[in-house]
Design an enzyme around this catalytic site. Structure first.
Site, short mmCIF file in Angstrom:
data_model
loop_
_atom_site.label_atom_id
_atom_site.label_comp_id
_atom_site.label_asym_id
_atom_site.label_seq_id
_atom_site.Cartn_x
_atom_site.Cartn_y
_atom_site.Cartn_z
N CYS A 94 0.82 -1.21 0.00
CA CYS A 94 0.00 0.00 0.00
C CYS A 94 0.87 1.27 0.00
O CYS A 94 1.52 1.55 -0.99
CB CYS A 94 -0.96 -0.03 1.18
SG CYS A 94 -2.36 1.06 0.96
N ARG A 128 -12.51 6.45 -0.13
CA ARG A 128 -11.47 5.45 0.14
C ARG A 128 -11.88 4.13 -0.50
O ARG A 128 -13.08 3.79 -0.54
CB ARG A 128 -11.28 5.27 1.66
CG ARG A 128 -10.71 6.49 2.35
CD ARG A 128 -10.23 6.18 3.74
NE ARG A 128 -9.02 5.33 3.72
CZ ARG A 128 -7.79 5.78 3.50
NH1 ARG A 128 -7.61 7.06 3.20
NH2 ARG A 128 -6.75 4.95 3.51
N HIS A 194 -3.24 -5.53 2.61
CA HIS A 194 -2.85 -5.53 4.02
C HIS A 194 -3.23 -6.85 4.68
O HIS A 194 -3.71 -7.75 4.02
CB HIS A 194 -3.63 -4.42 4.77
CG HIS A 194 -3.19 -3.04 4.47
ND1 HIS A 194 -1.96 -2.55 4.84
CD2 HIS A 194 -3.82 -2.03 3.81
CE1 HIS A 194 -1.86 -1.30 4.45
NE2 HIS A 194 -2.97 -0.95 3.83
N1 GLN Z 1 -1.92 6.86 2.60
C1 GLN Z 1 -2.09 6.02 1.43
C2 GLN Z 1 -3.52 6.07 0.90
O1 GLN Z 1 -4.43 6.37 1.64
C3 GLN Z 1 -1.73 4.59 1.77
C4 GLN Z 1 -2.69 4.00 2.81
C5 GLN Z 1 -2.22 2.65 3.35
O2 GLN Z 1 -1.03 2.36 3.39
N2 GLN Z 1 -3.20 1.84 3.79
O3 GLN Z 1 -3.73 5.72 -0.27
#
Ligand code: GLN
Length: 244
Positions: A94, A128, A194
């Site tokens: 990520c 998101r 993740h």
């Molecule tokens: N900050 C980055 C985003 O929101 C990566 C997030 C993360 O590592 N889960 O895309």
């Protein structure tokens, strides 16, 4: 045989138990009688990275990624780029994956330069991209399925000729549009997954370990492990994700 793992920036990039990927790689080596040493590079430290075989970088919030920018602009950034070009094995998750690209552009249009190690970039989005998801690996990374969890506002786009790690079966992946997930560049495995991703995807873990072992020792085969439990967990999640 010894494999040395360097956990990059565990003090800044370590969301959703991503460090569990390091523990999984270490265990699956030790269960085969292969010595594994784990070290880390923290923000502000500088050390030679040439002696490591596998590098791991976990996920992080936008703020943590920006905290890292100064460190990535130092000798450490160059050392990471050199390790990638030398064919060292990387697993980047990520935010740790996004950071390998040329830049990140926020939804307000503010642009910050990243490592520039791989021809990809990320743009910030309003909504998101969150949820359990599944994808199928693409060669040269394999053809097996991967199950995981994604949570990112960034949308990542791969440059021309840059291979994805896989294609999305269910979920968003790189950007929710082009069906790609992650990146495979030289021996770098980048993914939004993740979880940590490796315990429930033992095939991907062993592919990454084999990549590092082949690079260091030539064609050494990894002995199979008794993975009935891991395989059952993978199958259960794949069914739950794809039928939902
Ligand atoms: N900050 C980055 C985003 O929101 C990566 C997030 C993360 O590592 N889960 O895309």
């Amino acid at each position: 045989m010894t494999i040395r793992i360097c956990h990059l920036y565990p003090d800044a990039l370590n969301l959703y138990g991503d460090r569990g990927n390091v523990l999984c790689m270490q265990k699956r080596l030790l269960w085969r009688g292969i010595r594994c040493e784990v070290d880390s590079l923290k923000i502000g430290e500088t050390k030679s990275l040439s002696g490591y075989d596998i590098f791991f970088m976990g996920g992080g919030q936008d703020f943590e990624q920006e905290v890292l920018l100064r460190d990535l602009g130092s000798q450490n950034g160059q050392s990471i780029r050199t390790a990638i070009e030398d064919g060292k094995t990387f697993l980047c998750i990520c935010g740790g994956y996004q950071i390998l690209g040329t830049h990140y552009e926020t939804k307000e249009g503010r642009r910050c330069g990243f490592l520039g190690a791989i021809d990809l970039y990320t743009t910030g989005g309003d909504k998101r991209l969150i949820g359990n998801y599944a994808y199928r690996l693409e060669e040269p990374s394999g053809t097996e399925t991967v199950v995981g969890f994604e949570n990112h506002s960034g949308r990542t786009y791969l440059g021309k000729g840059v291979k994805p790690l896989g294609h999305v079966l269910k979920g968003f992946g790189n950007n929710g549009k082009d069906g790609t997930e992650g990146v495979r560049y030289k021996n770098v495995f980048g993914t939004y997954s993740h979880g940590p991703v490796l315990p429930k995807n033992p095939v991907l873990c062993d592919r990454i370990l084999s990549t590092a072992i082949h690079h260091k020792y030539g064609e050494e085969e990894l002995l199979p492990l008794e993975d009935a439990f891991e395989t059952a967990a993978h199958a259960k999640m794949l069914h739950r994700i794809c039928k939902s």
